[in-house]
Write a protein that holds these residues in place. Structure first.
Motif, short mmCIF file in Angstrom:
data_model
loop_
_atom_site.label_atom_id
_atom_site.label_comp_id
_atom_site.label_asym_id
_atom_site.label_seq_id
_atom_site.Cartn_x
_atom_site.Cartn_y
_atom_site.Cartn_z
N PHE A 25 -4.20 -7.90 13.26
CA PHE A 25 -4.97 -6.66 13.20
C PHE A 25 -5.10 -6.14 11.77
N LEU A 26 -4.10 -6.44 10.94
CA LEU A 26 -4.13 -5.99 9.54
C LEU A 26 -4.86 -6.96 8.62
N GLY A 27 -5.42 -8.03 9.21
CA GLY A 27 -6.16 -9.00 8.41
C GLY A 27 -5.30 -10.05 7.77
N GLY A 28 -4.08 -10.23 8.27
CA GLY A 28 -3.18 -11.22 7.71
C GLY A 28 -3.48 -12.63 8.20
N LEU A 52 -6.27 1.65 14.56
CA LEU A 52 -4.96 2.27 14.78
C LEU A 52 -3.90 1.56 13.96
N ALA A 53 -3.94 0.22 13.94
CA ALA A 53 -2.95 -0.55 13.17
C ALA A 53 -3.06 -0.25 11.68
N ARG A 57 -0.19 1.62 9.31
CA ARG A 57 0.35 1.05 8.09
C ARG A 57 0.25 2.04 6.93
N ARG A 58 -0.85 2.75 6.85
CA ARG A 58 -1.02 3.73 5.79
C ARG A 58 -0.06 4.91 5.95
N PHE A 59 0.22 5.28 7.18
CA PHE A 59 1.22 6.31 7.44
C PHE A 59 2.57 5.88 6.89
N LEU A 60 2.97 4.65 7.18
CA LEU A 60 4.24 4.12 6.67
C LEU A 60 4.29 4.22 5.15
N GLN A 61 3.23 3.82 4.49
CA GLN A 61 3.21 3.84 3.04
C GLN A 61 3.29 5.27 2.50
N ARG A 62 2.58 6.20 3.12
CA ARG A 62 2.64 7.60 2.67
C ARG A 62 4.04 8.17 2.83
N VAL A 63 4.66 7.87 3.97
CA VAL A 63 6.00 8.40 4.23
C VAL A 63 6.99 7.87 3.21
N VAL A 64 6.99 6.58 2.96
CA VAL A 64 7.94 6.00 2.01
C VAL A 64 7.71 6.58 0.62
N ARG A 65 6.46 6.71 0.23
CA ARG A 65 6.15 7.29 -1.08
C ARG A 65 6.68 8.72 -1.19
N LEU A 66 6.50 9.49 -0.13
CA LEU A 66 6.98 10.87 -0.12
C LEU A 66 8.50 10.92 -0.18
N LEU A 67 9.17 10.14 0.66
CA LEU A 67 10.62 10.20 0.70
C LEU A 67 11.24 9.74 -0.61
#
Length: 270
Positions: A25-28, A52-53, A57-67
């Motif tokens: 789904f992510l084009g891998g 949705l996928a 993935r973008r949510f994960l990246q935003r969260v890690v960047r924020l934390l």
């Protein structure tokens, strides 16, 4: 796509894997025909799944960047991490501080093989093959104890994986077990697939359970996911559809339909 001749020992590539379906789904390219066929069948009933996928993935990246950037978190344990893509947790966190430590956890042996190859020269990152329900094994693993100092705050990530946990294994109890092992100031990042439509919950749950040979839990309702966060300090904007969690751009794709959504948020341990 992954060449069918490249098959790690003991892998039945005729059975779809959640990690490899997500990769597709992510084009891998690390997926097999069985994974692609299952994804295409799923898209016929829930066409928003690919977007949705991507949003997840973008949510994960935003969260890690924020934390990493705003809260100074330098230790991450990514449960059910899936196959390596672009802008993985270690890349996002180590862009803030190269000393950031990341442990990836997944039960798919292909994730282990590809992850270790990718991270071979990154001493601050490890990939371990484990069932994310086995908290004692994961937190006591040699690679985990090599990298993670549990006297300091840790971010435990459960991003788009809790729907893989069946009810009989009590997903809320899994969250509590991990939270009990972390010091105040740590974070839990949790989201899973939910739907307010019973027919969608039943179709996807049944389809994925059959397609993956039982390696699936259940599409749930928002109220059930809320229980994962009982007793935790939930960061603003609360529990939401993840593409709306502190978006950093107006250009992110939006879901074409709302048959199901990825729903959750971020909590801090007091």
């Amino acid at each position: 796509m992954r060449e069918e001749s490249w098959r790690p020992d003991a892998i039945d590539t005729t059975v779809p894997s959640v990690a490899r379906m997500y990769d597709y789904f992510l084009g891998g390219s690390d997926n097999y025909q069985s994974d692609r066929d299952a994804c295409e069948q799923l898209l016929k009933q829930v066409p928003s799944t690919k977007v949705l996928a991507v949003n997840n993935r973008r949510f994960l990246q935003r969260v890690v960047r924020l934390l990493a950037g705003e809260y100074g978190i330098r230790q991450f344990i990514d449960h059910g991490s899936g196959l390596p893509t672009q802008d993985n947790v270690h890349q996002v966190a180590q862009a803030v501080d190269p000393a950031s430590k990341v442990v990836y956890v997944d039960s798919d042996p292909i994730v282990l093989a590809h992850g270790r190859a990718l991270l071979d020269e990154n001493d601050n990152t490890a990939v371990i093959q484990a069932d994310m329900r086995d908290t004692d094994h994961i937190l006591g693993h040699a690679e985990t104890t090599r990298l993670i100092d549990f006297s300091q705050p840790v971010a435990a990530l459960f991003v788009s994986v809790m729907h893989c946990i069946p009810d009989e294994d009590d997903p809320a109890a899994l969250i509590r077990r991990v939270a009990d092992r972390l010091v105040p100031g740590s974070f839990l990042v949790i989201c899973q697939l939910v739907s307010d439509r019973p027919e969608i919950r039943k179709f996807v749950t049944d389809f994925m359970a059959e397609a993956t040979g039982g390696n699936w839990g259940r599409v749930r309702e928002e109220g059930e996911v809320t229980e994962y966060f009982n007793g935790l300090q939930i960061l603003e904007p609360g529990l939401v559809e993840v593409s709306t969690w502190r978006p950093d751009t107006d250009l992110a794709p939006t879901q074409l339909t709302d048959e199901w959504i990825e729903w959750g948020g971020v909590a801090r341990l007091g």
